[in-house]
Motif scaffolding. Sequence first.
Motif, short mmCIF file in Angstrom:
data_model
loop_
_atom_site.label_atom_id
_atom_site.label_comp_id
_atom_site.label_asym_id
_atom_site.label_seq_id
_atom_site.Cartn_x
_atom_site.Cartn_y
_atom_site.Cartn_z
N ASP A 1 74.68 59.74 31.48
CA ASP A 1 75.31 59.98 32.78
C ASP A 1 76.48 60.93 32.53
N PRO A 2 76.20 62.23 32.39
CA PRO A 2 77.13 63.13 31.71
C PRO A 2 78.37 63.53 32.51
N TYR A 3 78.31 63.45 33.82
CA TYR A 3 79.43 63.98 34.61
C TYR A 3 80.43 62.91 35.03
N GLN B 1 75.39 73.29 26.54
CA GLN B 1 75.23 74.48 27.39
C GLN B 1 74.46 74.13 28.66
N HIS B 2 73.44 73.30 28.52
CA HIS B 2 72.66 72.89 29.70
C HIS B 2 73.55 72.15 30.71
N LEU B 3 74.45 71.33 30.18
CA LEU B 3 75.37 70.63 31.08
C LEU B 3 76.33 71.60 31.76
N THR C 1 72.90 69.32 40.84
CA THR C 1 71.69 70.07 40.48
C THR C 1 71.00 69.55 39.24
N LEU C 2 71.69 68.71 38.48
CA LEU C 2 71.09 68.21 37.25
C LEU C 2 69.97 67.22 37.56
N SER C 3 68.80 67.41 36.99
CA SER C 3 67.70 66.45 37.11
C SER C 3 67.89 65.37 36.06
#
Length: 1554
Positions: free
Chosen positions: A438-440, A477-479, A486-488
């Motif tokens: 759950d990166p954000y 970088q993907h994050l 927008t992140l799937s």
Amino acid sequence: MPEGAARFCVGHEETAAVDMAESYVKKLCTTLMDAVTDRDPQVQEQICSALCALGEAQPGETLRACERYLQRHEKLAHPYRAMILKAVEAVVRSHISNLDKDMARAIILLASSEMTKAKDLVPDWQQAASSVLVAVGMRFINAVMEELLSRFQPGLLPHHFVVQTLASLAASNVFGMVPFLTSILSTMLPMLPMAKQDVTRVVFCSALRHFSESTLEYLANLDQAPDPTVRKDTFSSEIFSAYDVLFNHWLQSREAKLRLAVVEALGPMSHLLPNERLEEQLPRLIPGVLALYKKHAETFHVSKSLGQILEAAVNVGSRTLEIQLDALLAALHAQPKRQGLGSEDLPADSVRAISISTLYLISTTVDRMSDVLWPYLLEFLTPVQFTGALTPLCRSLAHLALKRQEAGADAFLSQYEASANLPSPYAITARLLVVSSDPYVGDGRGAASLRLLHVLHQRIHPLLGPRWETTIPRLVQHLDECTEETLSRKEWEEKLLMFLRDTLAVVSDNTWVSQLSLEMCKQLPCYNGMPQEKNFLYKCIGTTLGAASSKEVVRKHLQELLETARYQEEAEHEGLACCFGICAISHLDDALAQLEDFVRSDVFRKSVGILSIFKDRSESEVEKVKGTLILCYGHVAAQAPRELVLARVEADILRNMFQYFSTKVGRAPPWGHSHGPRLVTLLLSVVQVLGIKVETKDPALKLCLVQSVCMVSQAICGSAQAGAFHFSWKAELVAHMMEFIRAEPLDSLRTPLRKMAMVACTLLVSLEPPLEEQMRAEVTHGCLHSVMALLPEPEGEDASDRKALYLDTVHALEDLLTSLLHRNMTPQGLQIMVEHLNPWIKSPRSHERERALGVSACLLRYFLEHLHVSALVPFHNLGLLVGLFSPRCADLWPATRQEAVGCIYSLLYLQLGYEGFARDYRDDVAEQLLALRDSLVHPDLSVLFHTCHSIAQIIGKRLPPDQLISLLLTIFEALGDPDKNCSHAATVMINCLLKERGGVLLEKVPEIISMLRSKLQGTQEEHVLKAAQHSVYLLASQHRAAVVSSLLGSPLPFDSHTCTLWRALAVDPSLTTQVLRLLLEKMNRDVPFKESRAFLLSSTPDRVATLLPLAATCALYEVLSAPASGAAVLELYPELFVALLLRISCTVGVQLPRNLQAKERRSSGGPPAIRNLEPCSSAVDTLQAMLLRGGSEEVVWHLELEGGWELLRTSEGHEEGVTQLARAMAKHAGPRLPLVMKALISTQSSAYEIQRVTSTAFLAELLSSNVVNDLMLLESLLVNLAARQKDTCASVRRLVLRGLANLASSSPDKVRAHGPQLVTALIGGLDDADDLHSLVALEAMAGLARLLDLVEPWDLRSVLLHVAIRIRPFFDSEKVEFRRASICLFGHLSKACHGDCEDVVLEQTLSALAPLLLHLCDPQAAVVTACRFALRMCGPNLACEELTAAFQKHLQDGRGLHFGEFLNTTCKHLMLHFPDLLGRLVSTSLFYFKSSWEDVRAAAPMFTGFLVLHADRELRHQVDLEQLLAALQLLLKDPVPMVRMKAAETLGRLVKFA
């Protein structure tokens, strides 16, 4: 005779008279007291009042009788003894001054005995006796006290009511009692400590209070007292002794009543205490009384007593009162003050999170802090309580680690390994990887965690550095390139899992992998409450175990996961199942084996074991365990290698899935006996025998099963050997899916269960073997119903999500239906599909029709695209299918209209395809539909129906002739479509097709009429009705006989649509006249009814209507109800009126034939017929319709207001209904009467008695109207009626008399001319020998009453006495109408003879006087009114002005009557002016003692009582007192309380004759 002898004789006679009077009073008293046991309280009260009345007249005899009665009836119950004692008390109080000593002594002894006879308390009885003693004590105090003191002996507790009586005497006779108080108190004081019961203490307190109050009153009135030497100190010492007991002992009692009794006594007692004692007690007394305020909610007595105590203290000048003042004021004025205590909850600050965030600043800016913070900050990395501060913590640690690495790798590692509390590399890896999912969250903890992981790569594993140098930066970088929106998440998790798999492959160390999986399992509980992170951790565990080479490690960890999973958390199900699925990629056998081992383990049995299912866990928890296991099997099947799954799917996967889901076994397991555990079978049998229902209703468990079935089915379909695989579980799985689909709610679409189940069915349908036909039908029907019937989703916040789910569900349905259609690509297969869609295509709900047309268009396009015709075969159901879709071209919704045209377009090309045309062939006529389709988007109605007409023309051109009838019959069904546009379009298309190609349908006319009748069922749309009528009219114009014959043959009752078709025959006047004549002939041709016996022993036969007249009557109504039939009705008015009136008369009470009765019962649940088929009602309705259509609306409305139409239908009211009809005709349709009358007279010789009755009733009523004079019909009517006086029917003779009497209304001047004949005829009716029920006599009485005022007086003299005698028996008839008529006629006779025939009239009036007076209480108001009138008319004939005035005053109509007052006044005047009538009136009254009307029965003794009340005593010889007393005794046993009350009241008045 010598003087002495004479005196002796006189004295002897007087003594005998006295003895006789005494004996009679005794009888009266005894009679009343025998009745005192009456259960009604009001009767008991009246008996007591009567006893008191006897006592008022003869007190001594009454008291003696009561005293003897109580002595002789020892077993009389105490409530009744109490009533007699109350009467004794009343007599004593009224006559105390005349009471002699002997009687007083007897009464005292009686009352004392009654009061003390029972040792236990019986308050009502003992209080009544006590009250007698108190009443006698008002004059004979010494005698009463002598008796009471004899029962108030020292050393023994006295009877409760002895003390109570002493108290009452003290209150009622102060001067008589105070002299006894000294001795009473001296005896009482030693008794006080002996009183142990609260009730005894209460009565002592009451006595002391009354003694004290009496003493104070005595002292206050010493100038009037018999002994003025009495002083306060005479009683002070005794009162203080009593005070000591009451205050110091009894006031402390727990019994509230005793405390109140004590405090009430203390008030007056305080005034009698010695001054010094009072001063001494006040400091204790006042607080003691004040304390009672807290113990009692009702404080009146406390306050009153406190006031008396304070008054006594002031009187003695108490000094201690000032000391008590503050306490007194505080107690009396204090108000409780309650202060609410509040506290503030300080908000909790996230101190740890703030502190750790601050660390980042410190660690990056203060140089020497790195030695302090590294590596100890790592301790905060894994505890979940610091998750909120994880981002700054990772950044700080990454900065510190880089600084340490710059200082040297040895220093970095040595410091790390020196601390035993730091997390292991495996813990750090698992923790940072999970939080990155759950990166954000937390200001970007995903990137921070990955960077820290990158920095620590050397500590994690030496081999990871090079690989992580490239993989982790790509993840970060993907994050950076995405945002939280927008992140799937699915894609991101897959990247992280790929990163994990890559890491495990690089390490390739089974020990390291095992340690990492162990650490991951340990961290699982840390994420309870964080479902996303925990599910990802499960996937990581599965990935890690998949890389492990040790089967023991894999199975151990899988077992631990199953045993420790939190099954109650639904979000955890998916994670655990994914773990097993991912693990099965490499370890399929181990995953399946571990699942089976878990089921056999003790842990699982405790969780879901059948025998402990209701002990250890709730049913919902068990369902969740099952759901998780089922989902595990699904993921295993989905993830495992396809070549391995196919062999395991039935024996291992599906078997276990359904074993967990439900214990019901529908058939033998398809996997064979070797795989069916016998223990499970045994347990299932036990469950079934015990009746334990374990089928699930848990939606989560259902969804788990459906998802798993989908995954299993996809796995089978994805296998290379799927085509050759025989899936024996297919039918059962489809059945399960359908159960789920049918169970889904239709009011909302909230879960994907419905969609997933249909997806599963779609996948299963494509597998072998094919489904059976019945199963295919069930699948099609169930899925269509589940989707079509869904309510439209309301707009809301989640509207877009719901719409997406709905669209997915519809697509799933279309895929399923096309897969089913693919299995049967024939016209029959297509028709089967459309038949399932048919109800939804015709649905009254627009959204359902739109969905159904969309699905239909999809199926037709699929069928057309995949059509392969190998030989020329007919498309035999083309007409049916085109007819189904054609009306929908005018649907309310534009989208539905266009889809309908598209369906027709596809069908026409399908026909061309079956005719041999190539697939790419384009037909010019069919292509016109595309242009018409575009015009259906937003047309107005005229354009819409014109387009429908054009579409019908196109269909007509391309439809084969043999398909035309099926097309028409199908479109006929659309006439009743709930969508008005579609129904109207159907009529347009039918007309067009009939016009274009109707020539070939001549032989189908009966079938078309039948279809019109049946398919118009349930519709009331005007355009549909008009279209049907127009069709029938056209047919009738060409084939009149056939159409009429067909309609007459319609089943009875005619339904609304048959009626509509009948009314179509009234369009043309000439046709209508012919039809009416024909129907009249058919109605009169056959007998109206036939007689039959329902039972062999039935006394009277039933009358059953014949069918032909009944059908003709119903048809007449329908034709007459059409407005266009007016001209024909006017032409046939007399014939129609008389025929229908006589039809009504001969169908009253006639039943329907049994087959029609049964038919009506069977159809009672369906739509009702337009009219009642009941024979008489149908005739009445037809007559109404005829009058309305013939311009006699006023007649119909008049009867409607009077209720005449309803009366005509019933046997009881038919005559009155005919009378009202005649009255209305005379008033509103006079010019029609001559011809109507002529037609009716001709029917008076009818063989049917009821028809003669009806015609006579009609003609008789005409004589009450002036119209017969105006039309010069009077004489002919009189002649006709006179001729019917000898008719064999009593009803006809009665109606003749009514008609003759009606002359008084219409032609009073003609009465005198015909007077003798009229009177003779009516008197003849009184003497009608064949009149079994006296109905003719009743009519004669009513008629005479109307005519008497109009005939000459000399015509009455000869018949007056005869009439009076003849009607007298009817005064007491059980039938109200006879009583009213006879009494009313008697009044008219009296009125007519005022001033004439005095002797005859007076004698008859006196004979009728008592009945008339008593019938003023008649239960029927009409009889009462007649009595009022008769008495007013009788008054002048009595030659008594007072009675005449009384009658005129009290008996006016509409004035309220106080019957008792009126009867009293009347009896007073009767006994004053007619004293010799006493015996006669009493004898007549005795007759009414047995009346069947309770009010009259109650009035009769009251009448007798008033007569006795106002009669002189000398008239007693006229009355048989013994007979009267016996009759009253019987009345005292009457079931009606009011009668018994009046009998008791009269008994009280009979003392006058004693």
